[in-house]
Structure formats: structure tokens, C-alpha cells
Design an enzyme around this catalytic site. Structure first.
Site, PDB file in Angstrom:
ATOM      1  N   GLY A 202       0.832  -1.209   0.000  1.00 40.35           N
ATOM      2  CA  GLY A 202       0.000   0.000   0.000  1.00 40.35           C
ATOM      3  C   GLY A 202       0.856   1.245   0.000  1.00 40.35           C
ATOM      4  O   GLY A 202       2.091   1.170   0.089  1.00 40.35           O
ATOM      5  N   GLY A 203       0.191   2.364  -0.106  1.00 38.46           N
ATOM      6  CA  GLY A 203       0.887   3.646  -0.098  1.00 38.46           C
ATOM      7  C   GLY A 203       0.763   4.308   1.262  1.00 38.46           C
ATOM      8  O   GLY A 203       0.641   3.636   2.289  1.00 38.46           O
ATOM      9  N   PRO A 204       0.765   5.642   1.291  1.00 39.33           N
ATOM     10  CA  PRO A 204       0.722   6.383   2.541  1.00 39.33           C
ATOM     11  C   PRO A 204      -0.453   6.030   3.453  1.00 39.33           C
ATOM     12  O   PRO A 204      -0.288   5.958   4.675  1.00 39.33           O
ATOM     13  CB  PRO A 204       0.626   7.839   2.080  1.00 39.33           C
ATOM     14  CG  PRO A 204       1.250   7.849   0.724  1.00 39.33           C
ATOM     15  CD  PRO A 204       0.976   6.510   0.123  1.00 39.33           C
ATOM     16  N   VAL A 206      -2.010   3.178   3.888  1.00 40.39           N
ATOM     17  CA  VAL A 206      -1.748   1.924   4.613  1.00 40.39           C
ATOM     18  C   VAL A 206      -0.703   2.188   5.699  1.00 40.39           C
ATOM     19  O   VAL A 206      -0.838   1.722   6.841  1.00 40.39           O
ATOM     20  CB  VAL A 206      -1.301   0.816   3.623  1.00 40.39           C
ATOM     21  CG1 VAL A 206      -0.721  -0.380   4.368  1.00 40.39           C
ATOM     22  CG2 VAL A 206      -2.477   0.380   2.765  1.00 40.39           C
ATOM     23  N   GLY A 207       0.315   2.991   5.370  1.00 39.14           N
ATOM     24  CA  GLY A 207       1.333   3.350   6.375  1.00 39.14           C
ATOM     25  C   GLY A 207       0.685   4.043   7.563  1.00 39.14           C
ATOM     26  O   GLY A 207       0.973   3.713   8.722  1.00 39.14           O
ATOM     27  N   GLU A 245      14.806   7.195  10.474  1.00 44.21           N
ATOM     28  CA  GLU A 245      16.026   7.299   9.662  1.00 44.21           C
ATOM     29  C   GLU A 245      15.658   8.139   8.447  1.00 44.21           C
ATOM     30  O   GLU A 245      14.994   7.659   7.537  1.00 44.21           O
ATOM     31  CB  GLU A 245      16.500   5.906   9.222  1.00 44.21           C
ATOM     32  CG  GLU A 245      16.866   4.968  10.351  1.00 44.21           C
ATOM     33  CD  GLU A 245      18.165   5.367  11.058  1.00 44.21           C
ATOM     34  OE1 GLU A 245      18.825   6.341  10.646  1.00 44.21           O
ATOM     35  OE2 GLU A 245      18.492   4.705  12.051  1.00 44.21           O
ATOM     36  N   CYS A 279      20.858   8.060   1.461  1.00 46.79           N
ATOM     37  CA  CYS A 279      20.679   9.040   2.540  1.00 46.79           C
ATOM     38  C   CYS A 279      22.017   9.577   3.024  1.00 46.79           C
ATOM     39  O   CYS A 279      22.124  10.707   3.462  1.00 46.79           O
ATOM     40  CB  CYS A 279      19.921   8.407   3.686  1.00 46.79           C
ATOM     41  SG  CYS A 279      20.645   6.849   4.195  1.00 46.79           S
TER      42      CYS A 279
END
Ligand code: NAD
Length: 475
Positions: A202-204, A206-207, A245, A279
Site C-alpha cells: 500500500g501507499g501512505p 496503509v502506512g 532514519e 541518505c
């Protein structure tokens, strides 16, 4: 035929996703759709957490031997899929197979080795006077990961969770899902007890559902700083601890006695690897003013050693950036740097497109004349663009290096290692590489400031997922 990512892994079984949302997976080298992710429904996300809670009830009681066994089997299953992973990463996010085999796959294997080693290093119980201090697993961990080192970032969360005795619900990035599916196949083949590791697509939304779920005890997130901030705010409602992170704007600093023959190729490697989508990318280079012209010429020569092209070609060092959105963003930041007065230095590297005229290829650029307030000096580009800043005194170099809100990584170069070490100790950042040393994955990894907090890797990653319990008067 396109790849279908339409099965979640819940309670030890692959189950068809039933959500409405479908997200295309696009090959960045050809701009063709090569796959589709189908999101889980809200009910399935809830079910994954319920299974994790049940899995935790059992796994939290597992012995260190059982944990070691599971981690070893998982390592074996992942190692058996290494070549497949490197190809998927090339196809889905444009990482050259060379880098996939050199870093993207070996790093998670090393991460598992270190988690196994750390099982024996941690003091699970400690006696202080009449008190017995226990370190106990934190519970159900939600792991939300990005696309740039997708397999490594999954393992960097799941391995310490397994070692700590936690259960996990993973929500991997929808951009490069192949690594996550391969990981779940390895979890399944390794015979990890049902419910201990679960994964949902899923995307945002679901997050967010996962972050807010009442049965979730801990959030471990790797991704952008703005999303990290949203997650922390959502987690605050229920006072859930978060590990974040996040992004970086790391500086490599050349002191005036630095060995340029060694330093410049290293800075180029650490700013260009994965097309700058790391990163810890060294996206600022801080150099003595009088050496700037020489540094620029050396930068050009070093970049010429990085052929751009089809990520599936073994000789390619630099692939496209991962998505159209990334391409647009990186180009806009490059343009803005020029508008703000920085001077662009173009590289001679031309892209050998996988398909002529197609692909999200960005040729490396550097900027001189960069002032500390400019966007190119302050914000993460996540692309192959280097900001070069000149200094007159060492004190100024230190101020420049610390003049961002981020603090993830950095580097310092000097012929005198103790001078380099003194300088490194002035940097407000989670790690500093001295004279191009290899990054030691047994040390704590994480940021300061806008780069987040909490630590991953080895015993530090496990400690991050443990709670203390002090038992006074315990026999
Ligand atoms: P992102 O923040 O857009 O997404 C990361 C993950 O969060 C994805 O799985 C996404 O679906 C999910 N997500 C998005 N919105 C959410 C929300 N509101 N609630 C819950 N989950 C949500 O990041 P990205 O573009 O995938 O990755 C690039 C970023 O990650 C860069 O900024 C990079 O610096 C950072 N990063 C940090 C580290 C580190 O260890 N510090 C490592 C790699 C990447």
C-alpha cells in the site's frame, strides 16, 4: 506480461490483496510499466497487525538459540536469491547490477550476520544491587521502508526485530516492490513462525493505518524527513516510540593537506553511487578556496570514470534516477541552483540510454559559487548533484559543514589522521568517515537533527527495539 504484486504475507501465508488502489511499477530506464502493486484493504492491514500480535505472544518467549536459527536460515534463503535481487533492483529502481551485487545485496547479508553476532553481545539481564534489569522485546513493530536500498532497509529493521523477540508488520515502498516480495519468499522458505513477520502492500494510507493501530507498539521508519515528521505526529497520539532514519545533506571536508588523489574519487563515489539516491550521499564538498579550481578539474576526471547507461549492463556505473517524480524534482533543484547564482559545472558523461531517448537519466553536475543559504547547500537533492563550497580558515570549514539542519553522515580528509579526527569530533552528525575508511556496519547508524533519531545496525539496532524492566528485590 507485467509483474504482479498482489499478495500480502499475513499469518505465514500469501493472501490476495483486496484493496482498491493499484500502483504501477515503472522501469526508470525505459519508462515502461513493468509491474503493478495492488494495495491491501483496511481489513487486511488490521488482520496483519492481529497476526503480528499473536505472533509476538509466542516469539517474545523464544530462546536466543531459536532466534539465531531463524536468522541463519533467513540469511541462507536471501543469499540464494542474491542475483535475482540485483536484477529486480536494476529493473525497478535503476540501480546498476554492479552496485546491486557490490552493495545492495551484500549489505543486508552482513546486517543479518551482525544481528546474529549481537545476540551473544547484549546483556539481556543485568544485576544492579537488589535490582534485576531485564531487556524485553518492545512488541509489534511496524517497519516502513523506502525504495533506494529496499532490501537493506527491510533487513535493517526486520533482523533486529527478530533478534529482539519482536513481531513485525512491514510496509515496503510501493516504488520498488520486488525486493520486498523476494524478502517475504525468503521469510516463508526459512520457516519463520507464522505471524512473526507479516507484509502488506500500500501507499501512505496503509502506512498511516499501521502507525495508528492500537496493537502496534513501536514504529521504525526510513524515508524522507517530511513523511518522518507526519509519522511522529501520528504516533504521538498514542505515545508510540518511533525510530526515524531520514534524509541527509552530508559534507565531505578536505583539509588543506588532504590527499586529492584519494579524496576526489572517493567523494565522487559517495556522491554518485545509486545516482546520488543514498541518505548518506556526500552531496556537499567543502574545500580550501585556493584548491577549488583544481578540485573541479579532478571532479570532472573522476566522473568520467562513471559510465551512465542501462542498469542491466554490467559495465554501467550510473543508472537513471528511480522515478519520473525524482527526475522532475532533481532537474528543478539543479535549475534553481543556477537561478540562485551557483555556477554549474557539467560532466562529460553522456547517457547511453537503454532505449534511445527514454529513461530518467540525469548526468552528474557540480556547482561552484555556492553560498550556505542556497537550496543546493541546504536541501537533500537525492540525485547526482554536488555543491562545492570554498573556505579560507579551518574554523569556517567547520561552520560550513555544520550549517544544515541535517546530521546523518560526513567525511574528513587530511594527511594527518589526528588532525582529521579532531575535526571529525566537531561535526554535528551521526557518523564521519575519516580518509575514506570503509563504513563499519557494526557501529550505530542513525542521524542527528532533521536526519532523525534512534539507531540501526548490530547490537544498537536490537537495543532500539527493547524495553527495560527493573525488578527490585528479585532473587
Ligand atoms: P518517503 O518518505 O516518500 O516514503 C517512505 C515510505 O513511507 C514509503 O513506504 C511510503 O509509502 C511511506 N509513506 C509515505 N507517506 C506516509 C505516511 N503519511 N504515513 C506512513 N507511511 C508513509 O521516502 P522515499 O521517497 O521512499 O525515500 C527517499 C527518502 O528516504 C530520502 O529522503 C532519503 O534520504 C530517505 N532515506 C533515509 C535513510 C536513512 O537511513 N536515514 C535511508 C534511505 C533513505
Amino acid at each position: 506480461m507485467i509483474l504482479s504484486y498482489a499478495e500480502a504475507y499475513i499469518g505465514g501465508e500469501f493472501r490476495p490483496c483486496t484493496g482498491e488502489l493499484r500502483m504501477p511499477v515503472v522501469c526508470p530506464a525505459t519508462e515502461q510499466q513493468i509491474g503493478e502493486v495492488r494495495a491491501c484493504s483496511a481489513q487486511q492491514v488490521d488482520s496483519a497487525v492481529q497476526h503480528a500480535a499473536a505472533g509476538f505472544a509466542e516469539w517474545s518467549k523464544s530462546s536466543l538459540e531459536e532466534r539465531r536459527g531463524v536468522l541463519l536460515r533467513l540469511r541462507g534463503e536471501l543469499a540464494a536469491r542474491a542475483d535475482e535481487a540485483a536484477v529486480l533492483l536494476a529493473e525497478e529502481m535503476g540501480c546498476p547490477v554492479w552496485l546491486g551485487k557490490l552493495m545492495q545485496v551484500p549489505m543486508p547479508l552482513k546486517g543479518l550476520d551482525l544481528a546474529i553476532e549481537a545476540l551473544g553481545q547484549l546483556e539481556w539481564e543485568e544485576r544492579i544491587g537488589n535490582g534485576l534489569v531485564e531487556r524485553v522485546p518492545a512488541g509489534v513493530v511496524v517497519a516502513i521502508t523506502p525504495w533506494n536500498f529496499p532490501l537493506h532497509q527491510i533487513v535493517a529493521k526486520v533482523a533486529p526485530a527478530l533478534a529482539a523477540g519482536c513481531a513485525v508488520v512491514l510496509k515496503p515502498s510501493e516504488v520498488a516492490p520486488g525486493a520486498a516480495r523476494l524478502f517475504m519468499q525468503a521469510v516463508h522458505a526459512a520457516g519463520i513462525p507464522a505471524g512473526v513477520v507479516n507484509a502488506v502492500w500500500g501507499g501512505p494510507e496503509v502506512g498511516e493505518q499501521l502507525v495508528r493501530h492500537p496493537l502496534v507498539n513501536r514504529i521504525s521508519f526510513t524515508g524522507s524527513t517530511p513523511v518522518g515528521r507526519k509519522i511522529m505526529m501520528a504516533a504521538a497520539e498514542d505515545l508510540k516510540p518511533v525510530t526515524l532514519e531520514l534524509g541527509g545533506k552530508s559534507a565531505a571536508v578536505l583539509l588543506d593537506d588532504a590527499d586529492l588523489d584519494a579524496a576526489i574519487p572517493s567523494v565522487v563515489r559517495l556522491s554518485l553511487a545509486n545516482s546520488g539516491q543514498a541518505c548518506v550521499s556526500q552531496s556537499r564538498l567543502i574545500v580550501p578556496q585556493h584548491l577549488q579550481a583544481e578540485v573541479v578539474e579532478r571532479w570532472r576526471a573522476a566522473v568520467a570514470q562513471w559510465p551512465i547507461g542501462n542498469p542491466l549492463d554490467e559495465s554501467t556505473r550510473l543508472g537513471p534516477v528511480a522515478t519520473r517524480a525524482q527526475y522532475v524534482r532533481v532537474q528543478a533543484m539543479i535549475e534553481k541552483a543556477g537561478q540562485q547564482g551557483a555556477v554549474m559545472v557539467e560532466s562529460q558523461a553522456g547517457a547511453a540510454h537503454a532505449v534511445p531517448g527514454q529513461g530518467f537519466y540525469v548526468a552528474p553536475v557540480a556547482f561552484t559559487g555556492v553560498q550556505p543559504h542556497m537550496e543546493i547547500a541546504q536541501e537533500e537533492v537525492f540525485g547526482p548533484a554536488l555543491a562545492i563550497l570554498g573556505y579560507e580558515t579551518q574554523e569556517e570549514a567547520q561552520q560550513l559543514a555544520n550549517a544544515t539542519k541535517y546530521g546523518l553522515s560526513g567525511a574528513v580528509w587530511s594527511a594527518d589522521t589526528s588532525r582529521a579526527l579532531d575535526f571529525a569530533r566537531q561535526l554535528k552528525t551521526g557518523q564521519v568517515v575519516i580518509n575514506g575508511a570503509a563504513q563499519n556496519l557494526a557501529t550505530p547508524f542513525g542521524g542527528w537533527g532533521w536526519s532523525g533519531f534512534g539507531r540501526e545496525n548490530g547490537r544498537f539496532g536490537i537495543e532500539d527495539l527493547l524495553n527495560y524492566r527493573a525488578l527490585h528485590g528479585a532473587p
